[in-house]
Design an enzyme around this catalytic site. Structure first.
Site, PDB file in Angstrom:
ATOM      1  N   GLU A 334       5.178  10.185  46.298  1.00 38.91           N
ATOM      2  CA  GLU A 334       4.251  10.322  44.923  1.00 38.91           C
ATOM      3  C   GLU A 334       2.775  10.281  45.192  1.00 38.91           C
ATOM      4  O   GLU A 334       2.496  10.886  44.810  1.00 38.91           O
ATOM      5  CB  GLU A 334       5.344   9.415  43.902  1.00 38.91           C
ATOM      6  CG  GLU A 334       6.745   9.709  44.084  1.00 38.91           C
ATOM      7  CD  GLU A 334       6.854  10.520  43.392  1.00 38.91           C
ATOM      8  OE1 GLU A 334       6.427  11.618  42.914  1.00 38.91           O
ATOM      9  OE2 GLU A 334       8.125  10.760  43.854  1.00 38.91           O
ATOM     10  N   TYR A 408      11.120  21.599  49.171  1.00 37.93           N
ATOM     11  CA  TYR A 408      11.163  20.910  49.008  1.00 37.93           C
ATOM     12  C   TYR A 408      11.126  20.550  50.964  1.00 37.93           C
ATOM     13  O   TYR A 408      10.101  20.806  52.034  1.00 37.93           O
ATOM     14  CB  TYR A 408      11.547  19.677  48.863  1.00 37.93           C
ATOM     15  CG  TYR A 408      11.547  18.965  47.368  1.00 37.93           C
ATOM     16  CD1 TYR A 408      10.789  17.974  47.414  1.00 37.93           C
ATOM     17  CD2 TYR A 408      12.000  19.998  46.539  1.00 37.93           C
ATOM     18  CE1 TYR A 408      10.350  17.678  45.799  1.00 37.93           C
ATOM     19  CE2 TYR A 408      12.091  19.969  44.927  1.00 37.93           C
ATOM     20  CZ  TYR A 408      11.254  18.730  44.945  1.00 37.93           C
ATOM     21  OH  TYR A 408      10.425  18.151  43.604  1.00 37.93           O
TER      22      TYR A 408
END
Length: 546
Positions: A334, A408
């Site tokens: 993150e 991803y």
């Protein structure tokens, strides 16, 4: 086999906090609502300069009320402007100075009728007063909405996560990734005794005499709509610094000692990312890590953390190699988004691989900084088990459609493949850092990325980008043995495909440049067992052809 691939993908989505909430929304038919959200129509011909969001949140009634002042510059003649707010939220009024403006609603779009058409380059503002019970997420952050929970001591613990679903779920804005306000003032009133943490710097705290306290935060950098958030809890605060960057941490009181130990990883992470990507892109706003009642999200300068102070992803390793258990996945992933997704943002969510592929690659970068390149390559190779290759990474443009969740791990392995094509780590790291600095605080598209990385190398990367991003299949290196001759070629959707690949023949590494035409190996190759593909550096498949 298809069911196995699907279940694998679902399992990976289920354990990856950053998979956006409208993942794999690609479809053949789109609705008018999709177009209203995803298209930059004439009614959206304005540039947002600033949001001033002031909202009061009632935890008991799960009710919010307040306003957003939208300051903007017209980019064309603008008689009507579109803003966005979910249709379950009530608009109380829209004001332009002292004038109350009329409006029409269609799905989640609001068409505001200006008193007079604005001329191009005119700067103006409207103030939208609104209220209602916003959608509550069933399983944040994978579906967008509010999260209303209690901590272990019975105190309210409230947050919001809306990536993909849209920030217009809870406040009025121009809900398109291509347009970010240059600054934001976020003022959230919460029951007194609780703390609110939002993006940017705390600039004030006001007791409202009604049992509420307003917390005011100023963001001094461009910010994605979905990054603008609040986090409400009985927080305790501790802080640190890295170089001249403020590091602030907000956690629940009973987790303070665990947080001090776990969050120590932020400093070696910053050391790595500063070296490879450049300094933290929002230094003026500081870096915050905030404990949240959901797993995590890349909220700019207020990164959401809910990994329960475990290594890996909730104590698991997404790569299956064991390497992912050496570090806290949520902290690294993150926070990596601060460079990739928050600083550099995709214009259209069809290009979200620009966020997620680069950020997943940042996990491997961190591993390489800490434990070396071989472990980073092993980790990336392990992530491939989560790739389905059933749909393209890039979605459909203009209709609020993301591509495949492969963005991803496949996006990260594409970048690693390009690094291997460069065959020059000094050049690779320079290009990667130049990329983050060149497009800092900008919104871009896939072509911009392709052109930038293509310009740094003599190899034409365009067919390679096309195959990995715009088709579901990856390149297949076909090998054929005919008598005493062995040949090779690429099998791809793209025609005239050429991509170098490194192989080991007789204990010597050599570089081949196959095309779609059969080419015979030179002397020294007697049979297929003499050839070993360096698969950890190139994400490809090999196939023997009879």
């Amino acid at each position: 086999m298809k069911k196995i691939f699907l279940l694998t993908l679902i399992a990976f989505i289920g354990v990856n906090s950053s998979f956006s909430q409208v993942l794999s929304n690609k479809q053949n038919q789109y609705t008018e609502a999709d177009s209203l959200r995803g298209t930059l129509s004439a009614e959206r011909a304005y540039d947002v300069l600033k949001y001033h969001l002031q909202v009061q949140i009632d935890p008991e009634e799960r009710f919010i009320s307040g306003f957003n002042t939208i300051t903007f510059k017209a980019e064309a003649v603008l008689p009507i402007m579109q803003i966005d707010l979910f249709e379950n939220m009530r608009i109380d009024s829209i004001m332009h100075g002292n004038d109350k403006l009329g409006y029409n609603r269609k799905f989640n779009a609001v068409f505001v009728e200006l008193k007079e058409s604005l001329k191009p380059e005119t700067t103006d503002s409207i103030q939208v007063f609104y209220s209602g019970n916003p959608i509550v997420a069933k399983n944040a952050p994978w579906d967008g909405g509010f999260v209303f929970k209690k901590d272990e001591e019975g105190n309210p613990w409230i947050a919001v996560a809306v990536q993909g679903t849209g920030a217009s779920l809870w406040y009025p804005n121009k809900d398109h990734q291509s347009d970010e306000p240059e600054e934001a003032l976020i003022e959230i009133a919460v029951p007194s005794g609780l703390t609110n943490v939002s993006n940017g710097r705390l600039i004030g705290k006001t007791e409202l005499q009604n049992g509420y306290t307003r917390w005011s935060y100023k963001v001094n950098n461009p910010i994605n709509n979905y990054d603008i958030v609040f986090n409400i809890a009985n927080y305790v605060h501790f802080q640190d610094s890295y170089k001249d960057l403020d590091l602030d941490f907000f956690v629940l009181p009973y987790n303070l000692e665990k947080a001090k130990k776990q969050f120590a990883e932020v400093k070696p992470m910053m050391e790595c990312f500063y070296e490879k990507f450049g300094e933290y892109p929002f230094k003026e706003d500081g870096y915050k890590l905030v404990e949240t009642p959901y797993l995590g999200m890349e909220h700019q300068s207020a990164v959401a953390y809910g990994n329960y102070y475990k290594m890996g992803y909730l104590g698991r390793d997404l790569s299956g190699t064991g390497i992912g258990l050496r570090w806290d996945f949520i902290i690294i992933h993150e926070s990596g988004h601060e460079w990739f997704g928050n600083s550099i943002t995709a214009n259209d969510i069809a290009d979200m691989w620009i966020h997620e592929g680069f950020t997943t690659y940042s996990e491997a970068v961190y591993i390489e900084c800490r434990w070396g390149k071989e472990d980073a390559l092993k980790y990336l190779e392990g992530l491939r088990k989560n790739i389905s290759n059933q749909a393209p990474i890039i979605g459909d443009y203009g209709v609020n459609s993301e591509g495949s969740g492969d963005m991803y791990p496949k996006g990260a392995n594409l970048l690693n493949t390009i690094r291997s094509i460069y065959d020059n780590d000094e050049l690779w790291w320079k290009t990667l850092k130049d990329y983050t600095l060149t497009f800092k605080h900008q919104t871009i598209d896939t072509k911009t990325v392709e052109d930038f990385f293509n310009a740094a190398t003599a190899t034409d990367l365009q067919p390679i980008f096309d195959q990995y991003l715009r088709y579901s299949a990856i390149p297949v290196l076909e090998l054929k043995e005919t008598g005493e001759r062995i040949s090779y070629r690429w099998k791809t959707d793209i025609t005239n495909f050429k991509m170098p690949v490194d192989v080991i023949i007789n204990n010597k590494e050599i570089r081949l440049t196959p095309s779609n035409t059969w080419t015979e190996f030179s002397k020294g190759v007697k049979d297929l067992n003499d050839i070993k593909i360096i698969e950890k550096e190139f994400y490809i498949e090999t196939e023997l052809v009879k």
